[in-house]
Motif scaffolding. Structure first.
Motif: not given
Length: 199
Positions: A79-86
DNA sequence: AATCGGATCGTCT
DNA sequence: GACGATCCGATTG
């Protein structure tokens, strides 16, 4: 049935992910995303994906490896997980041919199958169509955060992907959403006419 | 139904 | 210090 499939029934294995990212993105349509949390299970059928290959300017891996995107350069099937737009987490399955250094498939939408009550709680709504019809929404519904960063999707753990029922699936193709680079690439895939596809 | 802007913060320059 | 692989609520037609 061979020994392998007895041990891990129906769970997609490395040979599935170690192919062209675009092919994997298409073939993930109709498979089942499963989340186990607190002894309970949440699942949904993947109905919308996007392919991001390493040499593509829209891919997070394009400018090279960093602490944040290192999973894209790691082993396939994780899994590649990213956090976006706060506000939002998004889930990718790392997938690329062995010659490529990086690549992944963004899981954009699923059709809820089980654990719908948990999804409603996680999302704060009971409107079925709005539980998982977008990458940030499905991550919230499935309780996916950075604690799952890099986990294997190929074994019975907190998060994995299984073969779906052998349905005839009609795949539609379109431009990817929300990017400023390589907008001409038709690397968004979804099950035609499925109500849980975003937009 | 469609459009618009605010929220909100990790990541990179 | 700016921006982003988004979502939601408010407003307008």
């Amino acid at each position: 049935m061979n020994e392998k499939s007895k041990r891990k029934p129906n769970i997609l294995q490395k040979s599935f992910y170690e192919r062209s990212t675009i092919e994997v993105a298409k073939d993930l349509l109709g498979t089942i995303l499963v989340r186990t949390i607190d002894g309970k299970q949440i699942s949904g059928m993947i109905v919308e994906t996007e392919a991001y290959i390493g040499i593509d300017p829209a891919c997070h891996a394009f400018k090279g490896k960093t602490e944040a995107n290192k999973a894209l350069f790691g082993p396939v099937g994780h899994a590649y997980i990213y956090f976006i737009y706060g506000n939002h987490y998004c889930l990718n399955a790392v997938a690329h041919i062995s010659q490529e250094k990086a690549g992944g498939v963004l899981i954009r939408a699923v059709e809820p199958l089980s654990g719908i009550d948990i999804m409603e709680t996680n999302r704060g709504t009971k409107i079925l169509k709005q539980l998982t019809n977008g990458p940030g929404k499905l991550a919230q519904a499935f309780g996916i955060t950075k604690q799952l960063y890099g986990v294997s999707l190929m074994e019975p753990g907190p998060l994995y992907i299984m073969n779906g029922p052998d349905l005839a699936i009609h795949v539609c193709t379109a431009s990817r959403i929300g990017i400023s680079q390589a907008q001409e690439k038709q690397w968004r895939f979804f099950i035609c006419d499925n109500p849980f596809v975003s937009r």
